[in-house]
Write an enzyme that holds these catalytic residues in place. Structure first.
Site, PDB file in Angstrom:
ATOM      1  N   ASP A   2       4.660  -3.138 -13.155  1.00  0.00           N
ATOM      2  CA  ASP A   2       3.224  -3.347 -13.008  1.00  0.00           C
ATOM      3  C   ASP A   2       3.010  -4.825 -12.686  1.00  0.00           C
ATOM      4  O   ASP A   2       2.995  -5.683 -13.567  1.00  0.00           O
ATOM      5  CB  ASP A   2       2.476  -2.938 -14.280  1.00  0.00           C
ATOM      6  CG  ASP A   2       0.967  -3.102 -14.107  1.00  0.00           C
ATOM      7  OD1 ASP A   2       0.542  -3.745 -13.125  1.00  0.00           O
ATOM      8  OD2 ASP A   2       0.225  -2.590 -14.958  1.00  0.00           O
ATOM      9  N   LYS A  19      -5.307  -7.205  -8.046  1.00  0.00           N
ATOM     10  CA  LYS A  19      -5.799  -8.570  -8.168  1.00  0.00           C
ATOM     11  C   LYS A  19      -5.617  -9.413  -6.890  1.00  0.00           C
ATOM     12  O   LYS A  19      -6.422  -9.267  -5.992  1.00  0.00           O
ATOM     13  CB  LYS A  19      -5.205  -9.219  -9.418  1.00  0.00           C
ATOM     14  CG  LYS A  19      -5.685  -8.444 -10.680  1.00  0.00           C
ATOM     15  CD  LYS A  19      -5.486  -9.118 -11.994  1.00  0.00           C
ATOM     16  CE  LYS A  19      -6.243  -8.399 -13.106  1.00  0.00           C
ATOM     17  NZ  LYS A  19      -5.471  -7.583 -14.022  1.00  0.00           N
ATOM     18  N   TYR A  24      -0.618  -4.112 -20.714  1.00  0.00           N
ATOM     19  CA  TYR A  24      -1.796  -3.361 -20.272  1.00  0.00           C
ATOM     20  C   TYR A  24      -1.545  -2.867 -18.863  1.00  0.00           C
ATOM     21  O   TYR A  24      -1.074  -3.618 -18.008  1.00  0.00           O
ATOM     22  CB  TYR A  24      -3.018  -4.282 -20.295  1.00  0.00           C
ATOM     23  CG  TYR A  24      -4.308  -3.657 -19.801  1.00  0.00           C
ATOM     24  CD1 TYR A  24      -4.914  -2.604 -20.502  1.00  0.00           C
ATOM     25  CD2 TYR A  24      -4.930  -4.115 -18.644  1.00  0.00           C
ATOM     26  CE1 TYR A  24      -6.112  -2.048 -20.059  1.00  0.00           C
ATOM     27  CE2 TYR A  24      -6.129  -3.560 -18.200  1.00  0.00           C
ATOM     28  CZ  TYR A  24      -6.709  -2.526 -18.907  1.00  0.00           C
ATOM     29  OH  TYR A  24      -7.893  -1.978 -18.471  1.00  0.00           O
TER      30      TYR A  24
HETATM   31  C1  LIG Z   1      -5.714  -6.154 -14.482  1.00  0.00           C
HETATM   32  C2  LIG Z   1      -4.522  -5.293 -14.728  1.00  0.00           C
HETATM   33  C3  LIG Z   1      -4.546  -3.900 -14.556  1.00  0.00           C
HETATM   34  C4  LIG Z   1      -5.807  -3.156 -14.255  1.00  0.00           C
HETATM   35  O1  LIG Z   1      -6.368  -3.495 -13.035  1.00  0.00           O
HETATM   36  P1  LIG Z   1      -7.938  -3.203 -12.779  1.00  0.00           P
HETATM   37  O2  LIG Z   1      -8.132  -3.574 -11.357  1.00  0.00           O
HETATM   38  O3  LIG Z   1      -8.683  -4.036 -13.778  1.00  0.00           O
HETATM   39  O4  LIG Z   1      -8.147  -1.749 -13.030  1.00  0.00           O
HETATM   40  C5  LIG Z   1      -3.364  -3.203 -14.677  1.00  0.00           C
HETATM   41  N1  LIG Z   1      -2.215  -3.815 -14.985  1.00  0.00           N
HETATM   42  C6  LIG Z   1      -2.149  -5.145 -15.182  1.00  0.00           C
HETATM   43  C7  LIG Z   1      -0.845  -5.790 -15.486  1.00  0.00           C
HETATM   44  C8  LIG Z   1      -3.303  -5.928 -15.084  1.00  0.00           C
HETATM   45  O5  LIG Z   1      -3.230  -7.243 -15.331  1.00  0.00           O
END
Ligand SMILES: *Cc1c(COP(=O)(O)O)cnc(C)c1O
Length: 438
Positions: free
Chosen positions: A241, A274, A146
């Site tokens: 990511d 995060k 994701y």
């Molecule tokens: C949480 C997450 C996102 C999205 O971040 P948001 O602040 O919720 O938009 C993107 N990539 C990864 C790997 C994530 O865990």
């Protein structure tokens, strides 16, 4: 508190009248596990209290950001101080520079960084930058990873090899995802084939190095090495990511973990979120100077944000990074996380329940399977009904884990050995009383 009035249920009923599904992010609605979502009233350290005044040991921590636990004094102080000086200016501040310098110090693969407000925004901007910098359109992503909900990234795999994905969400036109190639995680053969077919048209490959959005699945060393080699060979950018893994699995993120096994390893672009905001809306993306200078106002790739680099969020993030950078922080956190995973493992084994767990730093996952999965397809085989029994059993005992079996878990520095022992004892009880599988 009157015991027969459930304030969580009352609030949920009220919320559903005015907010779709009663929640502002779908997983919070408990759709996968059933039951009533807990409305959080307040939190401190490793715990939060719901609307009934019930306390829970919190293994979500806002899905990762609360690595110091809730209400860490140094962070609270920094936020309070910043708030008194103003909430938002739409003009640059010294603190943005300080935070940028701190991030670059901790993640040496990045020479420049831009701050944004969410992981979605950071990943979306990183993709635009990769396309702008390479002059190419196509991108590779992996099934089960994701990267936020930008249109081009909301795609899951088609069935065949190297197929172009179909949108996972309504409202995403097929043309928008026609350049997104979705491959199986950890499948080197597919990866090589995709590069052979599309390598010269690829702007980037985006990957969650330790996938936390299909529970907890590591990209294998050989697979990661091949990703790096092929990107370099074909001139595509490797985009890590690390929104979840950054400052969470290690101070230097997952890239520092892979660099231990693959000498000289580094991604081209890193996406962070995060933990970087310590619970405030803050995220970032960065990489080598030559790539980052393609961004406006220096270069042709447009990207902007009214609240980007927000002074209160940057204060929160900076205070958080300073705490986790203290000597021994990650050693202690890793030991806590490992003891939780090992404890759950032995509780399951004692009851003959199939179980496998894994962890890195303050992030963990477990599967009700005999072996750790390597792909999203294998993740999907985990025992759903058993997971739901475990989830509700823990919830009833004041322990809050992710309300879906495809999510990772998070331990903070505020979790004590006693919290972990209590969690393991609860799991033991639940596993012992669960009907055997089959
Ligand atoms: C949480 C997450 C996102 C999205 O971040 P948001 O602040 O919720 O938009 C993107 N990539 C990864 C790997 C994530 O865990």
């Amino acid at each position: 508190m009157t015991p027969n009035i459930d304030r969580n249920q009352q609030l949920f009923d009220r919320a559903r009248q005015v907010i779709p599904g009663g929640v502002n992010s779908p997983v919070r609605a408990f759709r996968a596990v059933g039951g009533t979502p807990r409305f959080v009233q307040r939190a401190q350290g490793a715990y939060f209290w719901d609307a009934n005044g019930q306390r829970y040991i919190d293994y979500i921590g806002s899905w990762g950001p609360m690595i110091l636990g809730h209400g860490h004094p140094a962070v609270v102080e920094a936020v309070q101080k910043a708030a008194l000086d103003g909430f938002s200016f739409g003009a640059p501040t010294e603190r943005e520079v300080e935070l940028a310098e701190e991030i670059l110090r901790l993640v040496p693969s990045m020479e420049m960084v831009r701050l944004v407000s969410s992981g979605t925004e950071a990943a979306m901007s990183a993709i635009r930058l990769a396309r702008g910098a390479t002059g190419r359109n196509k991108l590779i992503k992996f099934e089960g990873c994701y990267h936020g909900h930008a249109d081009a990234l909301l795609v899951k795999a088609g069935s065949g090899l190297a197929t172009f994905g179909n949108p996972t969400s309504a409202g995403v036109p097929p043309e928008v995802v026609q350049h997104t190639i979705v491959l199986e995680y950890n499948n080197i053969e597919q990866l090589e084939e995709a590069f052979a077919l599309h390598g010269r048209d690829l702007a980037c490959l985006i990957i969650e190095p330790i996938a936390g959005n299909m529970n907890f699945v590591r990209a294998g060393i050989a697979f990661m090495q091949r990703c790096r080699e092929l990107c370099t060979e074909y001139g595509a950018l490797l985009v890590f990511d690390e929104v979840m893994t950054g400052f969470r699995v290690a101070l230097g993120g997952a890239q520092s973990v892979y660099a231990q096994s693959i000498p000289g390893f580094a991604p081209d672009i890193s996406v962070l979120g995060k933990v970087i905001g310590g619970g405030m809306p803050l995220a970032a993306f960065g990489g080598p100077r030559a790539i980052m200078e393609q961004l406006a106002p220096l270069g042709p790739v447009y990207q902007a944000g009214t609240l980007s680099g927000n002074p209160v969020a940057t204060a929160c993030g900076l205070a958080t990074l300073r705490e986790i950078g203290k000597p021994g922080f990650f050693d202690a956190l890793s030991a806590s996380t490992l003891s939780l995973v090992q404890g759950l493992q032995s509780a399951a084994r004692a009851a003959g329940v199939p179980f496998c767990g894994d962890c890195q730093g303050g992030m963990f996952g477990f599967f009700l399977l005999d072996a750790l999965p390597q792909t999203y397809g294998q993740v999907m085989k985990t025992d759903g009904p058993m997971f739901n029994r475990l989830f509700h059993g823990l919830l009833d005992r004041g322990i809050y884990i992710a309300p879906a079996l495809y999510e990772a878990g998070f331990v903070s520095s505020a979790h004590s050995q006693q919290d972990i022992a209590q969690t393991v004892a609860a799991a033991h009880e639940i596993f012992q009383t669960s009907p055997p599988r089959g």
